[in-house]
Structure formats: C-alpha cells, structure tokens
Design a protein around this motif. Sequence first.
Motif, PDB file in Angstrom:
ATOM      1  N   ILE A   1       0.834  -1.204   0.000  1.00  0.00           N
ATOM      2  CA  ILE A   1       0.000   0.000   0.000  1.00  0.00           C
ATOM      3  C   ILE A   1       0.871   1.257   0.000  1.00  0.00           C
ATOM      4  CG2 ILE A   1      -0.169   0.176   2.523  1.00  0.00           C
ATOM      5  CD1 ILE A   1      -3.075   1.036   2.169  1.00  0.00           C
ATOM      6  N   GLU A   2       2.174   1.065   0.247  1.00  0.00           N
ATOM      7  CA  GLU A   2       3.098   2.202   0.302  1.00  0.00           C
ATOM      8  C   GLU A   2       3.458   2.639  -1.114  1.00  0.00           C
ATOM      9  OE1 GLU A   2       3.779   3.652   3.114  1.00  0.00           O
ATOM     10  OE2 GLU A   2       2.664   2.130   4.244  1.00  0.00           O
ATOM     11  N   ILE A   3       2.835   3.690  -1.564  1.00  0.00           N
ATOM     12  CA  ILE A   3       3.011   4.206  -2.927  1.00  0.00           C
ATOM     13  C   ILE A   3       3.370   5.683  -2.869  1.00  0.00           C
ATOM     14  CG2 ILE A   3       1.863   4.590  -5.148  1.00  0.00           C
ATOM     15  CD1 ILE A   3       2.164   1.680  -4.586  1.00  0.00           C
ATOM     16  N   ASP A   4       4.283   6.099  -3.726  1.00  0.00           N
ATOM     17  CA  ASP A   4       4.580   7.520  -3.853  1.00  0.00           C
ATOM     18  C   ASP A   4       3.332   8.214  -4.387  1.00  0.00           C
ATOM     19  OD1 ASP A   4       5.461  10.051  -4.445  1.00  0.00           O
ATOM     20  OD2 ASP A   4       7.081   9.436  -5.781  1.00  0.00           O
ATOM     21  N   SER A   5       2.725   9.069  -3.596  1.00  0.00           N
ATOM     22  CA  SER A   5       1.452   9.700  -3.982  1.00  0.00           C
ATOM     23  C   SER A   5       1.569  10.492  -5.281  1.00  0.00           C
ATOM     24  CB  SER A   5       0.944  10.603  -2.854  1.00  0.00           C
ATOM     25  OG  SER A   5       1.888  11.632  -2.578  1.00  0.00           O
ATOM     26  N   ALA A   6       2.778  10.968  -5.583  1.00  0.00           N
ATOM     27  CA  ALA A   6       2.965  11.748  -6.812  1.00  0.00           C
ATOM     28  C   ALA A   6       2.803  10.884  -8.058  1.00  0.00           C
ATOM     29  CB  ALA A   6       4.352  12.397  -6.815  1.00  0.00           C
ATOM     30  N   THR A   7       2.946   9.541  -7.910  1.00  0.00           N
ATOM     31  CA  THR A   7       2.801   8.632  -9.058  1.00  0.00           C
ATOM     32  C   THR A   7       1.466   7.892  -9.029  1.00  0.00           C
ATOM     33  OG1 THR A   7       3.791   6.677  -7.983  1.00  0.00           O
ATOM     34  CG2 THR A   7       5.291   8.271  -8.996  1.00  0.00           C
ATOM     35  N   MET A   8       0.590   8.258  -8.110  1.00  0.00           N
ATOM     36  CA  MET A   8      -0.702   7.573  -8.018  1.00  0.00           C
ATOM     37  C   MET A   8      -1.655   8.193  -9.030  1.00  0.00           C
ATOM     38  SD  MET A   8      -1.791   4.953  -6.508  1.00  0.00           S
ATOM     39  CE  MET A   8      -3.377   4.092  -6.466  1.00  0.00           C
ATOM     40  N   ASN A   9      -1.396   7.842 -10.304  1.00  0.00           N
ATOM     41  CA  ASN A   9      -2.193   8.319 -11.418  1.00  0.00           C
ATOM     42  C   ASN A   9      -2.133   7.253 -12.515  1.00  0.00           C
ATOM     43  OD1 ASN A   9       0.408   8.729 -12.622  1.00  0.00           O
ATOM     44  ND2 ASN A   9       0.485  10.734 -11.609  1.00  0.00           N
ATOM     45  N   LEU A  10      -2.871   7.452 -13.594  1.00  0.00           N
ATOM     46  CA  LEU A  10      -2.904   6.444 -14.656  1.00  0.00           C
ATOM     47  C   LEU A  10      -1.529   6.227 -15.275  1.00  0.00           C
ATOM     48  CD1 LEU A  10      -6.295   7.273 -16.426  1.00  0.00           C
ATOM     49  CD2 LEU A  10      -5.773   5.304 -14.972  1.00  0.00           C
TER      50      LEU A  10
ATOM     51  N   SER B   1      -8.526   1.956  -0.483  1.00  0.00           N
ATOM     52  CA  SER B   1      -9.485   2.765  -1.240  1.00  0.00           C
ATOM     53  C   SER B   1      -9.142   4.247  -1.152  1.00  0.00           C
ATOM     54  CB  SER B   1     -10.906   2.532  -0.705  1.00  0.00           C
ATOM     55  OG  SER B   1     -11.329   1.214  -0.938  1.00  0.00           O
ATOM     56  N   ALA B   2      -8.677   4.664   0.028  1.00  0.00           N
ATOM     57  CA  ALA B   2      -8.300   6.070   0.205  1.00  0.00           C
ATOM     58  C   ALA B   2      -7.126   6.427  -0.703  1.00  0.00           C
ATOM     59  CB  ALA B   2      -7.948   6.330   1.668  1.00  0.00           C
ATOM     60  N   VAL B   3      -6.179   5.488  -0.859  1.00  0.00           N
ATOM     61  CA  VAL B   3      -5.048   5.722  -1.761  1.00  0.00           C
ATOM     62  C   VAL B   3      -5.553   5.875  -3.192  1.00  0.00           C
ATOM     63  CG1 VAL B   3      -2.945   4.719  -2.730  1.00  0.00           C
ATOM     64  CG2 VAL B   3      -3.405   4.523  -0.268  1.00  0.00           C
ATOM     65  N   PHE B   4      -6.517   5.024  -3.571  1.00  0.00           N
ATOM     66  CA  PHE B   4      -7.069   5.104  -4.926  1.00  0.00           C
ATOM     67  C   PHE B   4      -7.843   6.399  -5.154  1.00  0.00           C
ATOM     68  CE2 PHE B   4      -5.833   0.795  -5.704  1.00  0.00           C
ATOM     69  CZ  PHE B   4      -5.796   0.689  -7.081  1.00  0.00           C
ATOM     70  N   GLY B   5      -8.261   7.032  -4.075  1.00  0.00           N
ATOM     71  CA  GLY B   5      -8.953   8.309  -4.218  1.00  0.00           C
ATOM     72  C   GLY B   5      -8.101   9.357  -4.908  1.00  0.00           C
ATOM     73  N   LEU B   6      -6.773   9.161  -4.893  1.00  0.00           N
ATOM     74  CA  LEU B   6      -5.863  10.104  -5.570  1.00  0.00           C
ATOM     75  C   LEU B   6      -6.043  10.087  -7.080  1.00  0.00           C
ATOM     76  CD1 LEU B   6      -2.630   9.359  -3.474  1.00  0.00           C
ATOM     77  CD2 LEU B   6      -4.107  11.385  -3.301  1.00  0.00           C
ATOM     78  N   LEU B   7      -6.738   9.058  -7.611  1.00  0.00           N
ATOM     79  CA  LEU B   7      -6.971   8.964  -9.054  1.00  0.00           C
ATOM     80  C   LEU B   7      -8.106   9.869  -9.526  1.00  0.00           C
ATOM     81  CD1 LEU B   7      -6.667   5.112  -9.611  1.00  0.00           C
ATOM     82  CD2 LEU B   7      -5.232   6.841 -10.664  1.00  0.00           C
ATOM     83  N   GLY B   8      -8.799  10.479  -8.591  1.00  0.00           N
ATOM     84  CA  GLY B   8      -9.954  11.300  -8.929  1.00  0.00           C
ATOM     85  C   GLY B   8      -9.750  12.256 -10.089  1.00  0.00           C
ATOM     86  N   PRO B   9      -8.683  13.064 -10.072  1.00  0.00           N
ATOM     87  CA  PRO B   9      -8.472  14.014 -11.181  1.00  0.00           C
ATOM     88  C   PRO B   9      -8.316  13.327 -12.539  1.00  0.00           C
ATOM     89  CG  PRO B   9      -7.146  14.619  -9.282  1.00  0.00           C
ATOM     90  CD  PRO B   9      -7.726  13.273  -8.970  1.00  0.00           C
ATOM     91  N   ASP B  10      -7.674  12.149 -12.569  1.00  0.00           N
ATOM     92  CA  ASP B  10      -7.473  11.431 -13.833  1.00  0.00           C
ATOM     93  C   ASP B  10      -8.777  10.854 -14.378  1.00  0.00           C
ATOM     94  OD1 ASP B  10      -4.805  11.917 -14.001  1.00  0.00           O
ATOM     95  OD2 ASP B  10      -4.163   9.826 -13.959  1.00  0.00           O
ATOM     96  N   LEU B  11      -9.677  10.461 -13.480  1.00  0.00           N
ATOM     97  CA  LEU B  11     -10.890   9.770 -13.918  1.00  0.00           C
ATOM     98  C   LEU B  11     -12.072  10.707 -14.132  1.00  0.00           C
ATOM     99  CD1 LEU B  11     -10.760   6.548 -11.678  1.00  0.00           C
ATOM    100  CD2 LEU B  11      -9.946   6.874 -14.023  1.00  0.00           C
TER     101      LEU B  11
END
Length: 308
Positions: free
Chosen positions: A90-99, A227-237
Amino acid sequence: MAKILRSYSIILLLLLLGACKEKPLEVEEGYMIVNGSDVYYKTMGEGEPLLVIHGGPVLDHSYFLPHFERLAKDYQLIFYDQRACGKSSIEIDSATMNLAGFVDDIEQIRQKLGHEKLNVYGHSWGGLIAMKYAIAYDDKVDHLILSNSMAPSAVDWQKENLEAAKNINAADQRRLDVIVSTELLRSANAVPYIKEMMLLSFKSQMFDARNINKLNLFIPEDFQQRSAVFGLLGPDLGTYDLYADLSKIKSPTLVLFGQSEAAVNLHAQKMTKALPNSRLEVIKNSGHFPFIENPTEFDKSVRSFLNQ
C-alpha cells in the motif's frame, strides 16, 4: 486364459490412465520492486506471455481463478496485483498515483520478466489501464484484449454506470442502502459487509444472477485504507477521453463484451471503430464476467484471436 487377458487389459488401462494425467501447471509467485514499491505477481502455465490486468479498483487478480487456468494450458499467464491492491504494498509515492503510474508499472514488469513483447488482457477497470499502456507502448504489445472494459471516456463511463444501476433489483438495492447508510462499513470488522456490497453490485452485472456464487473476491483487511489511496486517481478519472489516442494503437485488438452489458448498446461500436486494427465480439449468455458465465465461447474467442 480369459482371466489372464482381462488382467492384462486392466493393467494396460491403468497405465494409459496414468499416462493421460495432465501435467500440473507450472506456477511461480513472488514480489518485485516496481516504482519503489513491492508488487505481487504470479505466473502460470507455459507458452506465449499473456499479461492479465485485473479490474477494480482495489480488487486483485484472484477473481480470475480458477477460471483462467484453462488458458494456462497454452499460454504463460502473468497475473499481478496492481499498486495498493491485493498482496501488493500500500506504500506508494502519492505523486505517481495516477494512470501514468499504472502504465509505467506494466512496462517495468515486462522488462523485469524479460519479455520483448506481451499479449495484454485488460478486464473492466483493467481495460482502461490496458488502453493507456497500448497507447504509450504499442510496439511492446503483440495482441490486445479489452474485455468488458471501462469506456474510453468519462462521459461514456458515467452513462454506462447509470444504465447498469437500473439492473439492481429492489431487494438488493435496499440491502445496499442499509450497508452504505449505517455504521456497518465503519465497524471493527467491515470486510464481510464490503464483500457483500460488492457481490450485490456485481450480481446485477451477471446475465444469470445465480452465477454470482462463482465469483471469488478477496477483500483485504485494510481495504478502506487502500481505497483512500485510490482516491488520488480522482483528477485522472473525472474528465478523461481516450478516443482520439486510440488511433495510436496499431496492435491487433479484440473488444469483448457480454450480451447483457449496457456498453453493447452504448459505446462498444464507437470504441471498436476508434481502434484501427480491431474487432468486436459479444459473448452470448453472459454479462460482465464472460469467463465465468460462458467459458466455452470466451475461451474460443480469446484463443482464436491470440492464434491469428
């Protein structure tokens, strides 16, 4: 003499049965570092590589099994749990949490496994990632299968969701409302309720609702954090539109949908026409999971396409 012959016949039969036993599938699993994070992967079978991109988000590869084991008899299936999914970290660089980050993960997996090119299969949400990967790395894709894929645009995706929601029966909708509106999802052990909610939603996407019992879903204990981490995809989707970029995909592409899916009457044709080298197939007597509901026709379509 007759008894002796019968004895030899029985021995011969036993020897033949032993020789006909199928060799167990070769399975390898483990972790690899991808973009600085631990990603779980599993390979199964032998033959040309077929990378399998699961749906979700936040689900993992396990719902394909045991159904995909049939394909592993002729292809090397490569499963992986996407970033922040399943057994992956679950440890992901938030700056890369996009498509773009999901696309780069696939390219790193390809390189680490040492494949010059991949056959790529993307299901549901995974279909959107597969499209993005093929747009960026078409020269690394041998065949592309977009199975029950998310629509290529946010507008068409939202239209499909609205149509699909109409298929939820009244009793299931009441139960969904109870789960969402009460404290069940915030209880100490919310996993059973999250799983129930997902199965009720997917039930309406089956051609035959009884087939929901064949869908194996794994819900991790930390599902809500993931799911909260995936919330960072909001702008892309929110506003994506890939239709114009689909023209960059020259690889042979198979677009698959189940007969009862809303996409068949909404964007399936438009999506197929946007891909220069593609064909559309609609699997009869199935919905969002044709490999579960009509495995014979699904396998036939996939094998015929990959062998062309």
